[in-house]
Design a protein around this motif. Sequence first.
Motif, mmCIF file in Angstrom:
data_model
loop_
_atom_site.group_PDB
_atom_site.id
_atom_site.type_symbol
_atom_site.label_atom_id
_atom_site.label_comp_id
_atom_site.label_asym_id
_atom_site.label_seq_id
_atom_site.Cartn_x
_atom_site.Cartn_y
_atom_site.Cartn_z
ATOM 1 N N GLY A 84 60.290 48.041 39.241
ATOM 2 C CA GLY A 84 59.227 48.171 38.244
ATOM 3 C C GLY A 84 58.184 47.086 38.384
ATOM 4 N N LEU A 85 58.650 45.845 38.635
ATOM 5 C CA LEU A 85 57.709 44.748 38.839
ATOM 6 C C LEU A 85 56.824 45.001 40.046
ATOM 7 C CD1 LEU A 85 56.799 41.781 38.193
ATOM 8 C CD2 LEU A 85 58.509 41.106 39.883
ATOM 9 N N LEU A 86 57.429 45.412 41.154
ATOM 10 C CA LEU A 86 56.642 45.689 42.355
ATOM 11 C C LEU A 86 55.671 46.842 42.137
ATOM 12 C CD1 LEU A 86 59.365 45.256 45.106
ATOM 13 C CD2 LEU A 86 57.501 43.692 44.531
ATOM 14 N N PHE A 87 56.102 47.871 41.400
ATOM 15 C CA PHE A 87 55.229 49.007 41.127
ATOM 16 C C PHE A 87 54.022 48.565 40.298
ATOM 17 C CE2 PHE A 87 53.980 52.359 38.130
ATOM 18 C CZ PHE A 87 53.477 53.280 39.020
ATOM 19 N N PHE A 88 54.275 47.843 39.205
ATOM 20 C CA PHE A 88 53.163 47.453 38.340
ATOM 21 C C PHE A 88 52.259 46.415 38.997
ATOM 22 C CE2 PHE A 88 55.880 49.343 35.030
ATOM 23 C CZ PHE A 88 54.954 50.256 34.558
ATOM 24 N N MET A 89 52.830 45.570 39.865
ATOM 25 C CA MET A 89 51.967 44.650 40.608
ATOM 26 C C MET A 89 51.061 45.429 41.557
ATOM 27 S SD MET A 89 54.516 41.471 41.449
ATOM 28 C CE MET A 89 53.439 40.813 42.695
ATOM 29 N N GLY A 90 51.611 46.451 42.193
ATOM 30 C CA GLY A 90 50.789 47.274 43.081
ATOM 31 C C GLY A 90 49.695 47.999 42.328
ATOM 32 N N VAL A 91 50.030 48.516 41.154
ATOM 33 C CA VAL A 91 49.024 49.212 40.351
ATOM 34 C C VAL A 91 47.965 48.228 39.875
ATOM 35 C CG1 VAL A 91 48.667 50.415 38.152
ATOM 36 C CG2 VAL A 91 50.527 51.089 39.652
ATOM 37 N N GLU A 92 48.400 47.069 39.410
ATOM 38 C CA GLU A 92 47.470 46.095 38.839
ATOM 39 C C GLU A 92 46.470 45.580 39.870
ATOM 40 O OE1 GLU A 92 45.739 43.718 35.971
ATOM 41 O OE2 GLU A 92 47.335 45.159 35.635
ATOM 42 N N TYR A 93 46.940 45.347 41.090
ATOM 43 C CA TYR A 93 46.069 44.729 42.079
ATOM 44 C C TYR A 93 45.329 45.719 42.961
ATOM 45 C CZ TYR A 93 48.139 40.390 40.628
ATOM 46 O OH TYR A 93 48.536 39.315 39.882
ATOM 47 N N THR A 94 45.568 47.007 42.811
ATOM 48 C CA THR A 94 44.844 47.972 43.642
ATOM 49 C C THR A 94 43.826 48.786 42.865
ATOM 50 O OG1 THR A 94 46.629 49.568 43.368
ATOM 51 C CG2 THR A 94 46.687 48.179 45.336
ATOM 52 N N LEU A 95 43.946 48.849 41.531
ATOM 53 C CA LEU A 95 42.992 49.614 40.749
ATOM 54 C C LEU A 95 41.746 48.777 40.442
ATOM 55 C CD1 LEU A 95 45.219 51.420 38.128
ATOM 56 C CD2 LEU A 95 44.178 52.377 40.156
ATOM 57 N N ARG A 96 40.629 49.452 40.312
ATOM 58 C CA ARG A 96 39.415 48.753 39.892
ATOM 59 C C ARG A 96 39.538 48.371 38.436
ATOM 60 N NH1 ARG A 96 33.856 50.748 40.683
ATOM 61 N NH2 ARG A 96 33.690 48.691 39.822
ATOM 62 N N MET A 97 38.946 47.253 38.086
ATOM 63 C CA MET A 97 39.039 46.771 36.715
ATOM 64 C C MET A 97 38.190 47.646 35.805
ATOM 65 S SD MET A 97 40.631 44.650 35.098
ATOM 66 C CE MET A 97 40.940 42.952 35.245
ATOM 67 N N VAL A 98 38.788 48.089 34.726
ATOM 68 C CA VAL A 98 38.090 48.884 33.725
ATOM 69 C C VAL A 98 37.672 47.938 32.614
ATOM 70 C CG1 VAL A 98 38.333 50.787 32.082
ATOM 71 C CG2 VAL A 98 39.475 50.885 34.294
ATOM 72 N N PRO A 99 36.426 48.016 32.144
ATOM 73 C CA PRO A 99 36.027 47.101 31.063
ATOM 74 C C PRO A 99 36.924 47.291 29.846
ATOM 75 C CG PRO A 99 34.129 48.315 31.884
ATOM 76 C CD PRO A 99 35.335 48.874 32.565
ATOM 77 N N TYR A 100 37.611 46.249 29.486
ATOM 78 C CA TYR A 100 38.526 46.279 28.347
ATOM 79 C C TYR A 100 37.712 46.276 27.064
ATOM 80 C CZ TYR A 100 42.238 44.724 25.224
ATOM 81 O OH TYR A 100 43.127 44.600 24.198
ATOM 82 N N ILE A 101 38.099 47.102 26.121
ATOM 83 C CA ILE A 101 37.319 47.267 24.891
ATOM 84 C C ILE A 101 37.216 45.968 24.105
ATOM 85 C CG2 ILE A 101 39.212 48.059 23.443
ATOM 86 C CD1 ILE A 101 36.367 50.083 23.021
ATOM 87 N N GLY A 102 38.260 45.117 24.209
ATOM 88 C CA GLY A 102 38.222 43.838 23.511
ATOM 89 C C GLY A 102 37.127 42.924 24.038
ATOM 90 N N PHE A 103 36.915 42.932 25.357
ATOM 91 C CA PHE A 103 35.860 42.097 25.930
ATOM 92 C C PHE A 103 34.478 42.623 25.555
ATOM 93 C CE2 PHE A 103 39.221 41.168 29.190
ATOM 94 C CZ PHE A 103 39.433 39.867 28.763
ATOM 95 N N VAL A 104 34.359 43.924 25.491
ATOM 96 C CA VAL A 104 33.067 44.521 25.166
ATOM 97 C C VAL A 104 32.709 44.247 23.707
ATOM 98 C CG1 VAL A 104 31.838 46.708 24.967
ATOM 99 C CG2 VAL A 104 33.301 46.290 26.938
ATOM 100 N N THR A 105 33.673 44.392 22.810
ATOM 101 C CA THR A 105 33.359 44.234 21.388
ATOM 102 C C THR A 105 33.211 42.780 20.957
ATOM 103 O OG1 THR A 105 35.716 44.323 20.853
ATOM 104 C CG2 THR A 105 34.482 46.386 20.728
ATOM 105 N N THR A 106 33.765 41.834 21.711
ATOM 106 C CA THR A 106 33.648 40.414 21.323
ATOM 107 C C THR A 106 32.643 39.656 22.184
ATOM 108 O OG1 THR A 106 35.519 39.835 22.737
ATOM 109 C CG2 THR A 106 35.994 40.302 20.418
ATOM 110 N N HIS A 107 31.791 40.359 22.879
ATOM 111 C CA HIS A 107 30.780 39.703 23.716
ATOM 112 C C HIS A 107 29.859 38.823 22.867
ATOM 113 C CE1 HIS A 107 28.237 39.044 27.143
ATOM 114 N NE2 HIS A 107 27.173 39.450 26.444
ATOM 115 N N TRP A 108 29.505 39.270 21.672
ATOM 116 C CA TRP A 108 28.634 38.492 20.786
ATOM 117 C C TRP A 108 29.324 37.189 20.351
ATOM 118 C CZ3 TRP A 108 30.420 37.314 15.967
ATOM 119 C CH2 TRP A 108 31.527 38.035 15.521
ATOM 120 N N LEU A 109 30.656 37.232 20.151
ATOM 121 C CA LEU A 109 31.383 36.021 19.770
ATOM 122 C C LEU A 109 31.407 35.027 20.928
ATOM 123 C CD1 LEU A 109 33.093 34.548 17.656
ATOM 124 C CD2 LEU A 109 35.085 35.721 18.597
ATOM 125 N N HIS A 110 31.555 35.521 22.131
ATOM 126 C CA HIS A 110 31.508 34.646 23.304
ATOM 127 C C HIS A 110 30.159 33.945 23.413
ATOM 128 C CE1 HIS A 110 31.988 33.157 27.358
ATOM 129 N NE2 HIS A 110 30.873 33.781 27.698
#
Length: 140
Positions: free
Chosen positions: A63-89
Amino acid sequence: MNGTVSALTSRLHKRPSPAPTPANAAMSNNPAPVHKASFMTWTLHDAVHVARHHWIPCFFAMGLLFFMGVEYTLRMVPYIGFVTTHWLHLLLASSPNLNILLAGFNTFGNVVGFGCICIWVSLRCLSGALGFFFCFKFGG
């Protein structure tokens, strides 16, 4: 027979010298033997045996190897938390003192929360954890 051991008996029962280890290899003339890690010599039968008899750690490892493969091969999707707190940053980047104040509150809150969890786990008593929480939050 007065409690002494003759020279003949001490030579007959002499223990062999220990095999050299990395700790005493520098003191002996023979260098320490170099061994491979045990899993480097496994066959397919050995790997199947481990997977059959130790399936829970193998399941977590796969499971660790699978999720590491998924995490490091997919393109990053803008996380909704980063988008909604951009003004706070932007606000915290323009006001360092506010950033320091909020970081202090965050640290203090995490310390109190960690203390409450430690008391709850060690004493198995929710009232002790709540007492700790109220003492720190309200200075009681």
